[in-house]
Structure formats: C-alpha cells, structure tokens
Design an enzyme around this catalytic site. Structure first.
Site, mmCIF file in Angstrom:
data_model
loop_
_atom_site.group_PDB
_atom_site.id
_atom_site.type_symbol
_atom_site.label_atom_id
_atom_site.label_comp_id
_atom_site.label_asym_id
_atom_site.label_seq_id
_atom_site.Cartn_x
_atom_site.Cartn_y
_atom_site.Cartn_z
ATOM 1 N N HIS A 4 0.842 -1.210 0.000
ATOM 2 C CA HIS A 4 0.000 0.000 0.000
ATOM 3 C C HIS A 4 0.875 1.257 0.000
ATOM 4 O O HIS A 4 1.792 1.373 0.826
ATOM 5 C CB HIS A 4 -0.904 -0.024 1.243
ATOM 6 C CG HIS A 4 -1.724 1.212 1.426
ATOM 7 N ND1 HIS A 4 -1.965 1.776 2.656
ATOM 8 C CD2 HIS A 4 -2.359 1.992 0.518
ATOM 9 C CE1 HIS A 4 -2.725 2.853 2.508
ATOM 10 N NE2 HIS A 4 -2.977 3.008 1.224
HETATM 11 CA CA CA Z 1 0.538 -0.395 -4.322
#
Ligand code: CA
Ligand code: TV1
Ligand code: ZN
Length: 388
Positions: free
Chosen positions: A179
C-alpha cells in the site's frame, strides 16, 4: 540496426546516477540497490539510452527536501551513525531497525534518489519531457518525519509537490504490491492529488497493514480530500488478465472523473510473480501493460521504481517498461542480448519468462471475479463524488 530509434517529437528523459546503486542496506536485507545496476545494464545493452535524454542526477538540496520533510528529521538522517554490530540502542524516527537500517552514505542515497525524482518532475513541468523516468525512486512509505518500510525520504511526494507548482491536478497510481501509505497520507486532505494504490491486503500483517477498500479519504465530507484516496486490496495470486482489466478500468475511470494534468506511476516490481516478498502472479507483460495504458492517455507521465526483491525480474520489468516509454517494445528482440552485463543472472534468456519458468508451480489465485467486480463498483461509487 538494433531496432532502437528516437521517437520523433516525443521526449523521454531517464534520470540516473551510478552513485545510488553502490549503497548497501546490509547482507540479508531484501532491498538491493544493485538491482538498479542490473536494470541499467539491460536497458543499455538494448541501446535504449540512444532514444532518451539521459541525465546524471544530483543530490536534492536540504531546502528541496524540506518541502515535505521536517528539518529535525533531515538533520538526524544526515548525522545518524552506523550502529556497532551489538549496539541495539533504539534510534528516533523509526531508524536503525531491521527494515530501515542506518548504513554508510544513507543521506547521500536519500538525497540522490530524491534529486532524480525532482529533476524528472521539473522536466515534465517545462514540457521538456513527455515521459520522465527515475527507476531509483518510488519510495512510497516515507513520512514527513519518519522512515518506514525501506523508505527514508519520500521522493514521490517531493516530485508531486513540484508538479503542483505548475499543474492543478496530479493522479498518483501505485502498482507496488504494498500500500502506498506515505503518498496517500501526504495528500490526504487535498483535492489536487488523487491517489490510487493497488496492493495485497489481508487485514492482518501484510505490510503496512492499511489500504482496505473503505479507505477513500477523510470521512468529513467538507474536507476537500474526501473521496480522493482510492484503495484496491487484493489477495494472493492475481494474474495478468485480471490485473490489466482492473488497472485499465480503474485508471480509466479516475482519469475521466478527475481529469489529471499529470500522472505519476509508481512501478514497484514486487507485484511480479516470483518476487521474494510479493505474492502476486503478475508477469512482465502485465506489469508493462499498466505503463502502456498510462502512456496511451497522452498526459505528462512520470515513472518511478519502488519495491522489487528478485533483481532479475525487476531488471526485466523496468527494461521492458523503458522500451514501452520510447516505443520500441514491439521491435526489440525478447532474447536478452549476449553482451548484457551479468547476463547469466537472468537464468532464462528472455525478457518474458513463462509463469512455469518463474515459479515452477504457480501459486493459487485467491481473487474471485466477484471480488474484482465489488472493487470496481465501490471505486465507481466514490468517483461519483469527484468532479474536476
Ligand atoms: Ca501499491
Ligand atoms: C533485514 C533482513 C530486513 C531481512 C526485512 C519483509 C528484512 C524483511 C529482512 C521484510 C524481510 C517487511 C514489516 C515487521 C513491520 C515489519 C520500497 C512489525 C523477508 C517500497 C517494505 C516491507 C516494502 C516492510 C517496501 C516489511 C516497498 N517485509 N527480511 N520487511 N514490523 N516490514 O513487515 O513497498 O516495496 O523479509
Ligand atoms: Zn513494495
């Protein structure tokens, strides 16, 4: 003779510095700046540098880095001492642990890769490049006063801040398997940057532990950043067909609603099959298709690196993506040139090994068609709130 021609009326700039590649995080650490040497060797053995403007970059100045980072943090980064082997005195700013060790030349490393991204951004702003590339950047976890996940300075945030001096809106897209939390956080409260990260998410321990589908920006509707952070949480084993479909569908919708003036694409190569830390089954072709799609939008584009822990696959992906940027991907020979430095490291002699060659037995795909449809539906609903 080698199929490499400089595209007419189209400029690609490549921002490199061999100094960056020489730094070491420590012997067993998965982040190996040496993968940049391998990538550069492959890019140059194809002769691709002849079709780009190559810039040997400089260190970012402290003033430039203070655009995002605090003075105290930068001061500490500059003066932090490499710890003795048995010294486990805790250091501030999340430095000195196993993920973010203090190594020889740390500040030089950080300011060099940051300088490369800032230079690349300025090339886009001056209309001197249509695509600007910094494979040494893409260090998306760094916070304004904290190191995180192998990242110390956030070159992406610094680059986007440069672009925002000239253009109203920037779309940030992140195909690293992790992320892109640092970039998301930096622009959490603005409607001038939309962030879209695709990543593995298990609700448990997969780093950094954030990036669920419901995370779309500040919950307060009056905050301009509401609905401008988009997250695509995936499970293990996603394949090219699914990944390309998701990428084109989602990025297409973001561009339609948000109308960005520039796109920054983080090309973390740990989303590739066979990565030492990643868990996807994406191949060099699928990873590259994301770059090709962004190029087809004809919006100023910046490409940065990111993760990638199986160096031979990182080099394949970033060389293929460089070829897409300059438009010779259809004409070059997929067989890796004989004179490529460290050619024996590639094991399979092609830019595009099959899944079987990469993995032996491919890992099971845990992403159902329904899961992907739910993601597209959810993102589409968020984008209804966006009107640029
Ligand atoms: Ca990513
Ligand atoms: C030293 C030696 C460090 C061996 C780190 C894998 C190592 C990891 C190592 C490792 C490793 C992580 C965490 C756990 C948080 C920690 C560049 C509670 C075999 C952009 C960063 C991942 C990814 C950090 C960076 C993660 C990027 N995974 N061996 N460390 N603590 N850290 O889980 O997005 O690719 O693994
Ligand atoms: Zn990663």
């Amino acid at each position: 003779a080698n199929g490499i021609v400089r595209p007419k009326g189209y400029n690609v700039s490549w921002h490199v510095n061999p100094e960056i590649e020489k730094h070491h995080f420590g012997n067993s650490h998965p982040m190996k700046p040496w993968r940049l040497t391998l990538s550069k060797g492959l890019i140059m053995s194809y002769g691709m540098h002849a079709a780009m403007d190559t810039f040997v970059t400089r260190q970012a100045t402290e003033e430039e880095m203070r655009d995002f980072h605090t003075e105290d943090y930068l001061e500490y980064l500059k003066t932090a001492k490499v710890a003795m082997p048995d010294d486990d005195t805790p250091m501030p700013y999340n430095l000195g642990g196993s993920d973010c060790p203090v190594f020889e030349g740390l500040f030089n490393y950080c300011s060099m890769y940051s300088g490369a991204s800032i230079d690349a951004a300025r090339k886009l702003c001056n209309n001197e490049s249509d695509i600007a590339i910094n494979w040494s950047g893409g260090l998306h976890h760094a916070k304004k006063a904290e190191a995180s996940g192998f990242c110390y300075a956030n070159d992406i945030v610094l680059a986007i801040l440069q672009i925002l001096r000239k253009y109203p809106r920037v779309l940030y897209v992140d195909i690293d398997v992790h992320h892109g939390d640092g970039v998301e956080e930096a622009f959490w409260s603005t409607d001038r940057v939309m962030t879209l990260s695709i990543h593995k998410y298990d609700g448990l321990s997969f780093f950094p532990g954030t990036g669920d589908l419901e995370r779309t920006g500040p919950p307060d509707e009056n905050n301009p950043g509401a609905h401008h952070a988009l997250n695509v949480p995936l499970s293990d084993g996603i394949n090219d067909e699914q990944y390309i479909w998701l990428f084109k569908t989602l990025v297409g919708k973001c561009v339609e609603r948000f109308r960005p003036n520039a796109i920054v694409l983080q090309c973390g190569a740990d989303s590739l099959a066979g990565d030492r830390l990643g868990r996807f089954n994406v191949q060099v072709q699928g990873h590259g298709a994301c770059v090709a799609y962004c190029k087809s939008l004809k919006i100023p584009l910046m490409l940065v690196g990111g993760g990638g822990y199986t160096p031979r696959n990182v080099a394949r992906a970033w060389a293929h993506e460089t070829s897409i940027a300059i438009g010779c991907d259809q004409t070059i020979d997929p067989i890796i040139p004989m004179h490529t430095p460290y050619r024996s490291h590639f094991r399979h002699e092609t830019l595009f090994p099959t899944l079987e060659q990469i993995l032996g037995d491919p890992r099971p795909n845990r992403n159902t068609p329904k899961k992907l449809d739910d993601i597209v539906q959810h993102v589409t609903e968020q984008l209804r709130f966006v009107n640029a």
